[in-house]
Design a protein around this motif. Structure first.
Motif, PDB file in Angstrom:
ATOM      1  N   THR A 120       0.929  -1.159  -0.190  1.00  0.00           N
ATOM      2  CA  THR A 120       0.034   0.143   0.202  1.00  0.00           C
ATOM      3  C   THR A 120       0.701   1.298  -0.111  1.00  0.00           C
ATOM      4  O   THR A 120       0.647   2.146  -0.866  1.00  0.00           O
ATOM      5  N   ARG A 121       1.997   1.359   0.922  1.00  0.00           N
ATOM      6  CA  ARG A 121       2.995   2.357   0.877  1.00  0.00           C
ATOM      7  C   ARG A 121       3.537   2.348  -0.546  1.00  0.00           C
ATOM      8  O   ARG A 121       3.972   3.794  -0.725  1.00  0.00           O
ATOM      9  N   LEU A 122       3.985   1.284  -0.962  1.00  0.00           N
ATOM     10  CA  LEU A 122       4.706   1.313  -2.325  1.00  0.00           C
ATOM     11  C   LEU A 122       3.804   2.052  -3.140  1.00  0.00           C
ATOM     12  O   LEU A 122       4.163   2.898  -4.058  1.00  0.00           O
ATOM     13  N   GLU A 123       2.815   1.792  -3.446  1.00  0.00           N
ATOM     14  CA  GLU A 123       1.800   2.468  -4.487  1.00  0.00           C
ATOM     15  C   GLU A 123       1.583   3.909  -4.322  1.00  0.00           C
ATOM     16  O   GLU A 123       1.608   4.653  -4.986  1.00  0.00           O
ATOM     17  N   GLU A 174       4.469   0.655   8.148  1.00  0.00           N
ATOM     18  CA  GLU A 174       4.743   1.445   9.421  1.00  0.00           C
ATOM     19  C   GLU A 174       3.237   1.770   9.981  1.00  0.00           C
ATOM     20  O   GLU A 174       2.354   1.804   9.338  1.00  0.00           O
ATOM     21  N   LYS A 175       3.421   1.729  11.387  1.00  0.00           N
ATOM     22  CA  LYS A 175       2.111   1.673  12.069  1.00  0.00           C
ATOM     23  C   LYS A 175       1.215   3.045  11.657  1.00  0.00           C
ATOM     24  O   LYS A 175       1.593   4.222  11.481  1.00  0.00           O
ATOM     25  N   GLY A 176      -0.034   2.843  11.273  1.00  0.00           N
ATOM     26  CA  GLY A 176      -0.982   3.689  10.979  1.00  0.00           C
ATOM     27  C   GLY A 176      -0.986   3.956   9.623  1.00  0.00           C
ATOM     28  O   GLY A 176      -2.312   4.265   8.921  1.00  0.00           O
ATOM     29  N   ALA A 177      -0.002   3.785   8.668  1.00  0.00           N
ATOM     30  CA  ALA A 177       0.076   3.737   7.259  1.00  0.00           C
ATOM     31  C   ALA A 177      -0.159   2.254   6.703  1.00  0.00           C
ATOM     32  O   ALA A 177      -0.395   2.040   5.620  1.00  0.00           O
ATOM     33  N   CYS A 178       0.080   1.258   7.619  1.00  0.00           N
ATOM     34  CA  CYS A 178      -0.035  -0.193   7.049  1.00  0.00           C
ATOM     35  C   CYS A 178      -0.834  -0.733   8.293  1.00  0.00           C
ATOM     36  O   CYS A 178      -0.201  -1.010   9.335  1.00  0.00           O
ATOM     37  N   SER A 179      -1.846  -1.257   7.730  1.00  0.00           N
ATOM     38  CA  SER A 179      -2.854  -2.034   8.700  1.00  0.00           C
ATOM     39  C   SER A 179      -3.824  -2.871   8.060  1.00  0.00           C
ATOM     40  O   SER A 179      -3.869  -2.868   6.593  1.00  0.00           O
ATOM     41  N   SER A 180      -4.290  -3.731   8.629  1.00  0.00           N
ATOM     42  CA  SER A 180      -5.239  -4.941   7.912  1.00  0.00           C
ATOM     43  C   SER A 180      -6.416  -3.986   7.405  1.00  0.00           C
ATOM     44  O   SER A 180      -7.260  -4.700   6.279  1.00  0.00           O
ATOM     45  N   SER A 181      -6.887  -3.028   7.821  1.00  0.00           N
ATOM     46  CA  SER A 181      -8.158  -2.162   7.410  1.00  0.00           C
ATOM     47  C   SER A 181      -7.783  -1.319   6.127  1.00  0.00           C
ATOM     48  O   SER A 181      -8.618  -1.133   5.194  1.00  0.00           O
ATOM     49  N   ILE A 182      -6.263  -1.118   5.922  1.00  0.00           N
ATOM     50  CA  ILE A 182      -5.908  -0.331   4.725  1.00  0.00           C
ATOM     51  C   ILE A 182      -5.388  -1.319   3.746  1.00  0.00           C
ATOM     52  O   ILE A 182      -5.762  -1.088   2.306  1.00  0.00           O
ATOM     53  N   CYS A 183      -4.584  -2.211   3.908  1.00  0.00           N
ATOM     54  CA  CYS A 183      -3.785  -3.103   3.024  1.00  0.00           C
ATOM     55  C   CYS A 183      -4.552  -4.062   2.564  1.00  0.00           C
ATOM     56  O   CYS A 183      -5.490  -4.787   3.300  1.00  0.00           O
ATOM     57  N   THR A 184      -4.176  -4.537   1.270  1.00  0.00           N
ATOM     58  CA  THR A 184      -4.780  -5.894   0.981  1.00  0.00           C
ATOM     59  C   THR A 184      -4.118  -7.083   1.263  1.00  0.00           C
ATOM     60  O   THR A 184      -2.977  -6.988   1.971  1.00  0.00           O
ATOM     61  N   SER A 185      -4.353  -8.244   0.934  1.00  0.00           N
ATOM     62  CA  SER A 185      -3.777  -9.641   1.245  1.00  0.00           C
ATOM     63  C   SER A 185      -2.476  -9.705   0.678  1.00  0.00           C
ATOM     64  O   SER A 185      -1.624 -10.439   1.349  1.00  0.00           O
ATOM     65  N   ARG A 186      -2.226  -8.972  -0.178  1.00  0.00           N
ATOM     66  CA  ARG A 186      -0.777  -9.023  -0.800  1.00  0.00           C
ATOM     67  C   ARG A 186       0.332  -8.271   0.079  1.00  0.00           C
ATOM     68  O   ARG A 186       1.569  -8.487  -0.308  1.00  0.00           O
ATOM     69  N   CYS A 187      -0.103  -7.443   1.008  1.00  0.00           N
ATOM     70  CA  CYS A 187       0.831  -6.588   1.632  1.00  0.00           C
ATOM     71  C   CYS A 187       1.798  -7.692   2.590  1.00  0.00           C
ATOM     72  O   CYS A 187       1.161  -8.605   3.352  1.00  0.00           O
ATOM     73  N   PRO A 188       3.337  -7.647   2.274  1.00  0.00           N
ATOM     74  CA  PRO A 188       4.213  -8.645   2.885  1.00  0.00           C
ATOM     75  C   PRO A 188       4.006  -8.623   4.438  1.00  0.00           C
ATOM     76  O   PRO A 188       4.035  -9.499   5.006  1.00  0.00           O
ATOM     77  N   GLU A 349      -0.754   8.488   4.929  1.00  0.00           N
ATOM     78  CA  GLU A 349       0.585   9.019   4.886  1.00  0.00           C
ATOM     79  C   GLU A 349       0.821  10.265   5.987  1.00  0.00           C
ATOM     80  O   GLU A 349       1.602  10.189   6.820  1.00  0.00           O
ATOM     81  N   LEU A 350      -0.152  11.128   5.998  1.00  0.00           N
ATOM     82  CA  LEU A 350      -0.106  12.194   6.750  1.00  0.00           C
ATOM     83  C   LEU A 350      -0.438  11.786   8.155  1.00  0.00           C
ATOM     84  O   LEU A 350       0.168  12.758   9.277  1.00  0.00           O
ATOM     85  N   ALA A 351      -1.210  10.949   8.337  1.00  0.00           N
ATOM     86  CA  ALA A 351      -1.454  10.605   9.716  1.00  0.00           C
ATOM     87  C   ALA A 351      -0.114   9.884  10.291  1.00  0.00           C
ATOM     88  O   ALA A 351       0.158   9.870  11.411  1.00  0.00           O
ATOM     89  N   ALA A 352       0.350   9.082   9.323  1.00  0.00           N
ATOM     90  CA  ALA A 352       1.760   8.293   9.991  1.00  0.00           C
ATOM     91  C   ALA A 352       2.661   9.472  10.378  1.00  0.00           C
ATOM     92  O   ALA A 352       3.412   9.334  11.075  1.00  0.00           O
ATOM     93  N   ALA A 353       2.785  10.440   9.382  1.00  0.00           N
ATOM     94  CA  ALA A 353       3.772  11.687   9.536  1.00  0.00           C
ATOM     95  C   ALA A 353       3.410  12.201  10.884  1.00  0.00           C
ATOM     96  O   ALA A 353       4.304  12.531  11.557  1.00  0.00           O
ATOM     97  N   ARG A 354       2.062  12.734  11.178  1.00  0.00           N
ATOM     98  CA  ARG A 354       1.788  13.344  12.293  1.00  0.00           C
ATOM     99  C   ARG A 354       2.058  12.391  13.498  1.00  0.00           C
ATOM    100  O   ARG A 354       2.538  12.885  14.672  1.00  0.00           O
TER     101      ARG A 354
END
Length: 657
Positions: A120-123, A174-188, A349-354
């Motif tokens: 997700t963050r890569l995209e 990264e916490k906040g930017a990578c989670s089960s609710s945001i990412c697909t099943s492809r996320c390593p 990404e804004l939330a993770a930066a904050r």
């Protein structure tokens, strides 16, 4: 179904399946250890086992742990200190366990989330590449994209090149930017978490365990529901647990958090293409405030720390707080954008930066205020691009802060290692980690030390704090090397002394046809060790990292030389505060801490020599204090029982027996 004890008999007894495998033999110590662990798991209590080299401790805990996990539908966590041991467990030991057990099991490794790619963050990074990366970094990003399509686990160690920190930090989990609710099943990372949740056995390192353990709110389990934990290489627990549970913040971390939004030097960041200047100006203001604040810390450490790069901070408000309010204002600007439905910026990404800014603000505030008297606070200067300055906090007493949460009734913690006892007792180790209620077991070595090893002590060279010490050490060391014609690992406690002795002796050593290898920073530890193994006519001068984790069986290593009893210099703030705490509680810091730590370190160094039943060799201890000081007997009594000689200054040898 057989009882757990019966199953272990089938594996480890004289007629068991393990001794029947090529290269393995019956070891009663291994069976005793496996039985004791099974008893601890079934009885839901904690156990400490010292299992000397040669016992086969990895299999002795893996087999009962996996059998118990499968039968009771529990999860086994195995935590190690070194990557080498993790690889041994995965690539060698677990293969043997699978051959011994008819029932299949799932075993996985788990690392800290920043080791894993987040798709997700890569995209997101690819969409925002113009405002985040320069041309070279974008090329790296494209290569990571290609790798993401073929990688099995998304582990950065498997990436075929080393990405810049800026690039990897933008695409890792990264916490906040990578989670089960945001990412697909492809996320390593999400896949790695899913595998860990369903596995019977999860292998990780101590640092990750205690980092996650510190965040765990439930008291019903360690990291996963119905789990239990086995710590191998447990002698490092006090050090690692204190650091992992403690907190740190640095100039580099704060600047990274700010530059993620906007970097004035590169004109990159999430704010880079915004029309409104205010956001970039707030980031520039924060950068200036952060640099000014850490420069103030740097100056105080230089003024008060003398030649040391660390300064223990004993009172609040080391410098004025000129940064947290500025970080708070920048957070507020980011939050405005998060709540703006019209913004085109990625809100995750804004939330993770904050979040990074908030964490930096909190950690700096806590460091300056020192609200927790059970912690030790210190500042450290380090090199690097930004003349890095680090602020640290850590528990003064692991036994007080972590022990009661880790070692509790009704839960199983197994702690094992090759060097945990002092004079045959595990009491010191128990006291340091807060495990006085744990059961203990000290196993005999399967090696015949009287046949395989002898020890030479020196009496006549000056002590390390006396005039003529270095010259005396050089001569004693050269005579010792001549006895074995090289084939020696020479362990030092001081980089300065090691370099000086190496320079003084190099010509004499090499004229004898012996290759001198020195841990001087020019060659990696791994390459030095491989060169030493490959050349039987070599000697290796090594520092702290060679006192443990070195396995050189056979002819390449027949002599371990200890140049100095390994007393730690109490110049680190955390060591200093732990010694002060002992004194405050009526103890003796030398006999209750410094001496036992040195005894354990000596045992680790001596343990480098005999790694198999066919090894033979010599231990030389070139520190006269072991014979001249009363405390020397503690070191001698902790060494394996074998033949002991005393080397005199004229080269003659006295038999102590």
């Amino acid at each position: 179904m057989n009882s757990l004890s019966d199953s272990l008999e089938e594996v480890f007894s004289e007629k068991g399946t393990l001794p029947s495998l090529a290269g393995y033999e019956f070891r009663p110590q291994q069976l005793a250890m496996a039985d004791a662990i099974a008893g601890a798991l079934q009885g839901e209590h904690s156990l400490i086992v010292e299992a000397p080299t040669g016992v086969g401790k990895s299999l002795a805990y893996l087999v009962p742990a996996i059998l118990f996990a499968k039968r009771e539908k529990r999860k086994a966590i195995v935590s190690t200190h070194t990557k080498n041991l993790q690889e041994q467990l995965l690539k060698k030991d677990l293969s043997i366990v699978r051959a011994l057990m008819s029932e299949p099991f799932d075993a996985v490794t788990l690392k800290g989330r920043k080791n894993y790619l987040c798709t997700t963050r890569l995209e997101n990074a690819l969409r925002q590449q113009r405002q985040l990366f320069d041309e070279n970094e974008f090329d790296q990003l494209l290569r990571i994209k290609e790798w993401s399509l073929v990688t099995d686990d998304g582990d950065v160690e498997d990436l075929p090149f080393s990405p810049s920190q800026n690039v990897w930090q933008q695409v890792c989990s990264e916490k906040g930017a990578c989670s089960s609710s945001i990412c697909t099943s492809r996320c390593p990372f999400q896949k790695a978490r899913g595998r860990a949740r369903s596995a019977d056995l999860v292998i990780m390192n101590h640092a990750l365990f205690f980092t996650l353990f510190a965040m765990q709110e439930s008291e019903e389990f360690f990291l996963f529901k119905d789990d239990f934990v086995v710590f191998d290489e447990a002698h490092t627990l006090e050090q690692v647990a204190g650091t992992a549970v403690g907190k740190s913040i640095s100039r580099t971390q704060v600047l990274f958090a700010i530059h993620r939004l906007f970097n004035p030097a590169t004109q990159k960041g999430l704010f880079a293409r915004m029309r409104v200047k205010r956001y970039r100006e707030k980031a520039e203001e924060a950068e200036h405030a952060a640099n000014s604040f850490f420069n103030d810390i740097d100056q105080v450490v230089r003024n008060l720390g003398g030649k040391s790069t660390t300064l223990r901070v004993r009172a609040p408000h080391l410098v004025n707080d000129t940064v947290t309010e500025v970080l708070q204002r920048l957070q507020s600007e980011v939050q405005v954008l998060e709540e703006d439905e019209k913004t085109k910026l990625n809100k995750e990404e804004l939330a993770a930066a904050r979040r990074l800014l908030w964490e930096a603000q909190i950690l700096i505030h806590e460091f300056l205020e020192q609200p927790d008297k059970s912690l030790t606070y210190w500042a450290e200067l380090a090199g690097g691009r930004y003349s890095n300055v680090l602020l640290h906090t850590a528990p003064t007493s692991v036994a007080d802060s972590i022990g009661p949460k880790l070692i509790r009734e009704g839960r199983s913690v197994i702690l094992t290692g090759a060097t945990l006892s002092v004079n045959g007792s595990l009491a010191y180790f128990q006291q340091r980690i807060g495990a006085m209620n744990a059961e203990t077991l000290v196993l005999d070595s399967p090696f015949d030390f009287r046949r395989q090893m002898s020890i030479v002590l020196t009496r006549d060279i000056p002590a390390p704090d006396e005039d003529g010490y270095e010259q005396g050490l050089q001569e004693a060391l050269y005579r010792s090397l001549s006895r074995s014609q090289g084939k020696a690992l020479v362990l030092f406690t001081s980089s300065r002394l090691m370099r000086s002795v190496a320079e003084a002796l190099r010509e004499r050593i090499e004229s004898d046809g012996i290759t001198l290898l020195v841990q001087d920073g020019r060659t990696t530890r791994h390459r030095l060790l491989e060169a030493f193994k490959a050349d039987v006519n070599s000697v290796l001068f090594g520092l702290d990292s060679f006192w443990m984790g070195v396995d050189v069986p056979g002819e390449a290593l027949e002599h371990v030389i200890i140049t100095k009893l390994p007393f730690a210099v109490p110049d680190h703030p955390l060591v200093e505060s732990r010694m002060e705490l002992i004194a405050q509680r009526g103890g003796n810091a030398f006999f209750d801490y410094t001496l036992p730590e040195a005894v354990l370190k000596l045992k680790q160094g001596v343990g480098r020599l005999i790694r198999s039943k066919t090894d033979i060799g010599l231990i030389s201890i070139l520190d006269s204090r072991i014979l001249r000081k009363q405390y020397g007997r503690f070191f001698v009594q902790s060494l394996p029982e074998c033949h002991v000689d005393v080397l005199l200054s004229d080269g003659t040898v006295l038999d102590l027996e």
